[in-house]
Design an enzyme around this catalytic site. Structure first.
Site, short mmCIF file in Angstrom:
data_model
loop_
_atom_site.label_atom_id
_atom_site.label_comp_id
_atom_site.label_asym_id
_atom_site.label_seq_id
_atom_site.Cartn_x
_atom_site.Cartn_y
_atom_site.Cartn_z
N HIS A 224 0.92 4.16 -1.56
CA HIS A 224 0.97 3.54 -0.23
C HIS A 224 1.54 4.53 0.76
O HIS A 224 2.35 5.39 0.42
CB HIS A 224 1.77 2.24 -0.24
CG HIS A 224 3.12 2.35 -0.88
ND1 HIS A 224 3.30 2.35 -2.25
CD2 HIS A 224 4.36 2.47 -0.35
CE1 HIS A 224 4.59 2.47 -2.52
NE2 HIS A 224 5.25 2.55 -1.39
N HIS B 137 3.49 4.72 4.32
CA HIS B 137 4.28 4.00 5.32
C HIS B 137 3.94 4.57 6.70
O HIS B 137 4.10 5.78 6.93
CB HIS B 137 5.78 4.25 5.10
CG HIS B 137 6.34 3.67 3.84
ND1 HIS B 137 6.98 2.46 3.80
CD2 HIS B 137 6.39 4.15 2.57
CE1 HIS B 137 7.40 2.21 2.56
NE2 HIS B 137 7.05 3.23 1.79
P1 AMP Z 1 8.34 2.46 -1.67
O1 AMP Z 1 9.82 2.26 -1.83
O2 AMP Z 1 7.95 3.67 -0.91
O3 AMP Z 1 7.61 2.32 -3.00
O4 AMP Z 1 7.86 1.27 -0.74
C1 AMP Z 1 7.56 -0.01 -1.20
C2 AMP Z 1 7.55 -0.86 0.03
O5 AMP Z 1 6.86 -2.06 -0.28
C3 AMP Z 1 8.94 -1.27 0.53
O6 AMP Z 1 9.14 -0.74 1.83
C4 AMP Z 1 8.90 -2.80 0.53
O7 AMP Z 1 9.52 -3.36 1.66
C5 AMP Z 1 7.41 -3.07 0.52
N1 AMP Z 1 7.02 -4.34 -0.08
C6 AMP Z 1 7.32 -4.79 -1.33
N2 AMP Z 1 6.76 -5.99 -1.54
C7 AMP Z 1 6.08 -6.32 -0.41
C8 AMP Z 1 5.30 -7.44 -0.01
N3 AMP Z 1 5.08 -8.48 -0.82
N4 AMP Z 1 4.75 -7.43 1.24
C9 AMP Z 1 4.95 -6.38 2.06
N5 AMP Z 1 5.68 -5.30 1.75
C10 AMP Z 1 6.25 -5.26 0.52
#
Ligand code: AMP
Length: 140
Positions: free
Chosen positions: A98, A100
């Site tokens: 993903h 950001h």
């Molecule tokens: P990372 O730490 O880079 O793997 O980012 C994972 C991101 O996913 C975090 O910023 C979380 O806030 C986001 N996240 C986790 N679950 C959800 C969800 N159900 N809907 C939207 N964002 C999510």
């Protein structure tokens, strides 16, 4: 199945801002800044090391398109950080690639290095999430 697979499959709700055959973009629940969006491949790609060329093209070419829509959604957005954490040692918590897209505001006082640890979800109602998602989605 990871949590983003479930969002892609519609099994878990999300605030969608963009979708096509290969890519889904939705609001990050943590909203490091208002409009913080995640761009994910629909294909189950773990991280940057796992992309085939075709998927990389389809996903990465969408980043500027989605970035422009985010910027156009709010006059106060003056910049944008793009970050991708790859592997647990790099802070990746969801093992589905993903990107950001974190909009920046002149007065946001954000230390972007610390951005992944910020969780502003307590400050947003579902109506506020939906209004932000709608305002980005309407820019395409
Ligand atoms: P990372 O730490 O880079 O793997 O980012 C994972 C991101 O996913 C975090 O910023 C979380 O806030 C986001 N996240 C986790 N679950 C959800 C969800 N159900 N809907 C939207 N964002 C999510």
């Amino acid at each position: 199945m990871d949590i983003f697979d479930k969002i892609i499959a519609g099994e878990i709700p999300s605030y969608k801002v963009y979708e096509d055959e290969d890519v889904l973009a939705f609001l990050d629940i943590s909203q490091v800044t208002p409009g913080h969006t995640l761009v994910v491949p629909k294909k189950n790609v773990d991280n940057i090391f796992d992309y085939d060329e075709d998927t990389a093209k389809k996903v990465l070419l969408k980043l500027p398109v989605i970035a422009r829509a985010i910027k156009a959604s709010d006059d106060k957005i003056t910049g944008l950080n793009i970050q991708s954490n790859n592997g647990p040692s790099a802070g990746q918590t969801v093992i589905h690639s993903h990107w950001h897209l974190i909009p920046r505001y002149d007065d946001d006082n954000l230390n972007s290095v610390l951005a992944p640890t910020i969780d502003n979800s307590a400050h947003f109602s579902s109506e506020q999430y939906q209004a932000i998602a709608d305002s980005i989605a309407s820019q395409f």
